[in-house]
Scaffold this active site. Structure first.
Site, short mmCIF file in Angstrom:
data_model
loop_
_atom_site.label_atom_id
_atom_site.label_comp_id
_atom_site.label_asym_id
_atom_site.label_seq_id
_atom_site.Cartn_x
_atom_site.Cartn_y
_atom_site.Cartn_z
N ARG A 233 0.86 -1.19 0.00
CA ARG A 233 0.00 0.00 0.00
C ARG A 233 0.89 1.23 0.00
NH1 ARG A 233 -3.35 -2.72 -1.60
NH2 ARG A 233 -5.43 -3.18 -0.79
N GLU A 262 -1.88 7.56 -5.52
CA GLU A 262 -2.41 6.76 -6.63
C GLU A 262 -3.93 6.86 -6.84
OE1 GLU A 262 -1.26 2.77 -5.30
OE2 GLU A 262 -3.37 2.30 -5.08
N HIS A 294 -0.91 -0.28 -9.70
CA HIS A 294 -1.65 -1.23 -8.85
C HIS A 294 -2.14 -2.45 -9.65
CE1 HIS A 294 -3.67 -1.20 -4.71
NE2 HIS A 294 -3.65 -2.45 -5.16
P1 NAI Z 1 -1.50 -11.30 5.07
O1 NAI Z 1 -2.50 -10.84 6.09
O2 NAI Z 1 -1.48 -12.74 4.67
O3 NAI Z 1 -0.02 -10.93 5.58
C1 NAI Z 1 0.32 -9.70 6.15
C2 NAI Z 1 1.47 -9.97 7.13
O4 NAI Z 1 1.94 -8.71 7.59
C3 NAI Z 1 1.04 -10.79 8.35
O5 NAI Z 1 1.91 -11.89 8.52
C4 NAI Z 1 1.18 -9.79 9.51
O6 NAI Z 1 1.56 -10.40 10.73
C5 NAI Z 1 2.26 -8.88 8.97
N1 NAI Z 1 2.34 -7.60 9.62
C6 NAI Z 1 1.36 -6.83 10.18
N2 NAI Z 1 1.88 -5.70 10.68
C7 NAI Z 1 3.21 -5.74 10.45
C8 NAI Z 1 4.28 -4.87 10.76
N3 NAI Z 1 4.10 -3.73 11.42
N4 NAI Z 1 5.52 -5.24 10.37
C9 NAI Z 1 5.74 -6.40 9.71
N5 NAI Z 1 4.75 -7.26 9.40
C10 NAI Z 1 3.52 -6.93 9.79
O7 NAI Z 1 -1.71 -10.35 3.82
P2 NAI Z 1 -1.30 -10.61 2.30
O8 NAI Z 1 -2.40 -11.33 1.60
O9 NAI Z 1 0.06 -11.19 2.26
O10 NAI Z 1 -1.30 -9.12 1.72
C11 NAI Z 1 -0.36 -8.16 2.15
C12 NAI Z 1 -0.76 -6.81 1.60
O11 NAI Z 1 -0.60 -6.81 0.18
C13 NAI Z 1 -2.24 -6.41 1.79
O12 NAI Z 1 -2.44 -5.81 3.04
C14 NAI Z 1 -2.48 -5.45 0.67
O13 NAI Z 1 -2.26 -4.15 1.15
C15 NAI Z 1 -1.41 -5.78 -0.38
N6 NAI Z 1 -1.98 -6.25 -1.65
C16 NAI Z 1 -1.59 -5.63 -2.81
C17 NAI Z 1 -2.10 -6.03 -4.05
C18 NAI Z 1 -1.67 -5.39 -5.34
O14 NAI Z 1 -2.35 -5.57 -6.36
N7 NAI Z 1 -0.58 -4.67 -5.39
C19 NAI Z 1 -3.09 -7.10 -4.12
C20 NAI Z 1 -3.39 -7.73 -2.85
C21 NAI Z 1 -2.87 -7.29 -1.66
#
Ligand code: NAI
Length: 328
Positions: A233, A262, A294
């Site tokens: 993000r 964005e 994105h």
């Molecule tokens: P997820 O929930 O599986 O993993 C997120 C991880 O971040 C978790 O392991 C959590 O413990 C960790 N986390 C939380 N706060 C943290 C911190 N302060 N420092 C380090 N780690 C921390 O989520 P997923 O599916 O892996 O997605 C991650 C992000 O990717 C989403 O939140 C979304 O913003 C972004 N995304 C981007 C897309 C794109 O098209 N560019 C598409 C889908 C998601």
């Protein structure tokens, strides 16, 4: 149940259209317009609306939707930082999302950005098209034998960690909840990750605690010549500080699929517009920065999974069952 789609693009119609016949209980209505307080007032006879990352699902919109009889917001994406969940709960609106449609789609895009900047592919492509076959300015760096730092090792971060391992990299990670599936990842504190990584890839969600986590102070701790990739993000990176770091030659390259400004650009063709006071324009002016709009999620496989989960969410709601994807 009728579902009104906001910000519907041709590819949404296509991917949802392909499976629609499997859901005779649902009627899908596609609106190209984006969700906002002004457009929400036109919803009629829809118990559900379907929104996306770029949609405004804040308090004002939710209040209007409640007044229009909407009881369900289906987010056709994983992130939900644009949804006011407290307001939704207050207005009796359930919010559901698609938690993990294809983590590999986003991780592969993160590596594509890393590869593009590590080997200057964006410059090489343009040069050769102009019959310029000189290698001037194209010296790259290897990933093999280097250190990849993954911030957030959930679904997407884990997929990125596996890709980096495949490249022959040492992989270190920072997450409050180490992922038990990643036995090859060495978990370290954030400062150590910043100072030891040659490639840093952001995969944690945007929250109050992660807002602007990449700023002057954290950039200062990074290795000179680091490659920074953000497919998570925009708000994770303080853009003005990133620009300052780029100007100080801190980075070998920066790859951004997401960035703070964005929202007004995402998925829009603005080629005739003059970008006023834009930090995006400044970012685009650097030769070692590559920006995409994105598109990390944007593969055939991911679109198929998104449409299927979204309609399954709607069916679970109709049946009064839990899909495990509810946000409130
Ligand atoms: P997820 O929930 O599986 O993993 C997120 C991880 O971040 C978790 O392991 C959590 O413990 C960790 N986390 C939380 N706060 C943290 C911190 N302060 N420092 C380090 N780690 C921390 O989520 P997923 O599916 O892996 O997605 C991650 C992000 O990717 C989403 O939140 C979304 O913003 C972004 N995304 C981007 C897309 C794109 O098209 N560019 C598409 C889908 C998601």
């Amino acid at each position: 149940m009728r579902i009104t789609f906001f910000a519907a693009k041709s590819y949404d119609r296509e991917s949802f259209g392909k499976i629609k016949d499997n859901y005779p209980e649902l009627e899908l209505e596609y609106w190209e317009t984006e969700l906002s307080p002004k457009t929400a007032v036109y919803v009629t006879d829809s118990e559900a609306i379907c929104a996306f990352v770029s949609s405004d699902v804040g308090e004002e919109v939710l209040k209007v939707l409640r007044d229009r009889g909407v009881k369900l917001v289906l987010m056709r994406c994983a992130g939900f930082n644009n949804v006011d969940l407290d307001a939704a709960a207050r207005y009796g609106i359930k919010v559901m999302r698609v938690p993990g449609y294809s983590p590999e789609a986003v991780a592969e895009h993160a590596m594509a950005l890393a590869m593009a900047v590590s080997r200057h592919l964006h410059k090489a492509y343009v040069k050769v098209r102009e019959n310029n076959f000189s290698l001037q300015g194209l010296v790259g760096v290897n990933f093999h034998g280097k250190t990849a730092g993954i911030i957030g090792t959930g679904k997407i971060g884990a997929a990125m960690a596996r890709i980096c391992r495949g490249y022959g990299m040492r992989v270190i990670g920072y997450d409050m909840y180490p992922n038990p599936d990643l036995d090859f990842v060495e978990y370290v504190e954030l400062d150590q990750l910043l100072s030891e990584s040659d490639l840093i890839s952001l995969h944690c969600p945007l929250m109050d605690s992660t807002y602007h986590m990449i700023n002057l102070e954290t950039i200062e701790k990074m290795k000179d010549g680091v490659i920074l990739i953000n497919t998570s993000r925009g708000g994770l990176v303080k853009t003005d500080d990133l620009i300052a770091g780029i100007r100080e030659h801190k980075f070998f390259g920066v790859g951004l699929d997401v960035y703070e400004e964005e929202t007004s650009n995402v998925f829009e063709n603005r080629e005739d517009d003059i970008l006023m006071h834009s930090t995006t324009a400044r970012l685009l002016s650097f030769p070692n920065v590559i920006v995409t709009s994105h598109q990390g999620f944007f593969t055939e496989e991911a679109l198929e999974a998104i449409s299927e989960t979204t309609l399954n969410n709607a069916m679970a709601y109709l049946r009064g069952e839990s899909a495990g994807t509810e946000l409130n």
